[in-house]
Design a protein around this motif. Sequence first.
Motif, short mmCIF file in Angstrom:
data_model
loop_
_atom_site.label_atom_id
_atom_site.label_comp_id
_atom_site.label_asym_id
_atom_site.label_seq_id
_atom_site.Cartn_x
_atom_site.Cartn_y
_atom_site.Cartn_z
N THR A 73 0.69 -1.52 0.35
CA THR A 73 0.00 0.07 0.08
C THR A 73 1.26 1.08 -0.21
OG1 THR A 73 -0.59 -0.07 1.77
CG2 THR A 73 -2.18 -1.00 1.03
N THR A 74 0.47 2.50 -0.39
CA THR A 74 1.03 3.66 -0.87
C THR A 74 0.47 4.48 0.22
OG1 THR A 74 0.12 4.42 -2.53
CG2 THR A 74 1.65 2.21 -3.16
N GLY A 75 -0.68 4.65 1.24
CA GLY A 75 -0.46 5.76 1.47
C GLY A 75 0.17 6.41 2.14
N GLY A 97 3.29 0.07 -6.81
CA GLY A 97 2.08 -1.16 -5.20
C GLY A 97 0.31 -1.01 -5.27
N GLY A 98 0.01 -0.45 -4.17
CA GLY A 98 -2.06 0.04 -4.83
C GLY A 98 -2.18 -0.68 -5.21
N GLY A 142 -8.97 0.16 -1.65
CA GLY A 142 -9.25 1.45 -1.86
C GLY A 142 -8.37 2.68 -2.14
N ASP A 143 -7.06 1.36 -2.52
CA ASP A 143 -6.08 1.93 -2.53
C ASP A 143 -5.45 2.40 -3.51
OD1 ASP A 143 -3.10 3.10 -1.10
OD2 ASP A 143 -2.58 0.92 -1.88
N GLU A 144 -4.04 3.07 -3.80
CA GLU A 144 -4.08 3.43 -4.80
C GLU A 144 -2.61 3.12 -5.21
OE1 GLU A 144 -4.18 7.94 -6.13
OE2 GLU A 144 -6.23 6.86 -4.94
#
Length: 486
Positions: A317-319, A360-361, A366-368
């Motif tokens: 994930t990339t948040g 990633g993502g 919901g992640d991108e």
Amino acid sequence: MARIGVLGFLHETNTFAPDVTGLDRFEEADAWPGLTEGEAIFEATRDMNLAVSGFISAMQAAGHEIVPLLWCSANPSGPVADAAFETITARIETHLQGLSLDGLFLDLHGSMVTQSLDDAEGELLRRLRAVTGPELPYVAALDFHAIVTQAMVDRTQAMVAYHSYPHVDMADTGARAARMMQRLLAGEAFFAAWRKLDFLVSMPWQSTLGDEPAGALMAAARALETEDCPEVQFIPGFPLSDTPESGPAVLVYARVPARANHAVQTLVQAIEARRTAFNGRLYAPDEALDALAGRDAGRYILADTQDNPGGGAAGDTTGVLRALLDRKVRQACVAVLCDADFARAAHALGVGASIDLPLGGRGFPGDEPATGPFEILALGDGRLVGTGPFYLGCRMDLGPMVRVRRDGVDILVSSRKQQAADQAMFRHLGADPRDYRMLVLKSSVHFRADFAALADEILMIKAPGANTADLHDLRFKRLRPGVEIR
């Protein structure tokens, strides 16, 4: 001299993770060896911080013969496929058929859930008992996050769990198991007493580093141990397992029932007195960056706990990465983000090239992805040896790796997911964690063993990922009545 069988079958199952863990995940190597059988187990696990390594070394030093059967583990993830469980269990049963043994050591996690079984270890033990009979001494090593069940207690003579989180004592736990096995072989018998507690503790607040609460409880458990009561254990359990048996446990072995029961009662009282202390603050990425804004000096760790592969998350994930880029943070590094396609493409382009692919993502709804372009700084084959206290001696195979940079932020990318808990992962790609002002580590607690001393402050981050840190965000459906979510 006794003849002792040795086997291992480990998986920490996050029942909320969307994937199913197939046989291939046990067969491939990651931080630990892939599925290994027979004599090859000796070399595959030698000198590693693993329970099987500590057990073998201690028993061989005492002059006993070790009969290695099968050892495997898979990175924490969703429920184990029934077919994988059946295949591996059948191979172990085949190894045991007709074998003359004086004892059996089992390196287990203790929280394996399959598509059909809530208590996979209990079922494994039932099937192995059908082969060896009920009297053969069984001693098992368990993870700190094991979910103890009555079936597991009934089908072993002793179980010993790690004392530490980060798990820096896995090999030491194997040595403790060896001491219990030798006492059983000498004719001693131990009464087991145990108690399940009715609350769940989120992973970030289970750390034994420091005094409270888990560190103090481990010290309290050690203070209750004597020659006649050699194992007094607080086992916090894995909170992302939605099963009726989930929750912490106290497990004690003593030579007389009264002593075991007293130790259980005493330790349970100490735990209950600290129940409300199992908590802490979780920061959204922007909240964490706001808290650190304006500080001129220091090094800070943002623990991307919810994308911790060690708890079943995808590791991609990339948040937090996108927050760093949006806020134009410099001198930061994100580790380790798993994206095999990105790493493969980077290797094709080479060091010094620019790569403009999404990163990633893809592993969490919901992640991108993070967008490029990224500068390729270093490449690695992903084969490295752990040097920190947790992964010490582990010969990792993380597949092709790359270090890239965008706008002052470095990202370490692997092809196989693994939590960032060892500085060797940085050095493999020509980086030194001390060169960064901000480290974003995809880990919950294990990173503390090798990185905590570098940090002026550590913040726990709540960003996208399947290793949910706030248990109130989950919808538990199968817990027994009365279990409190901490």
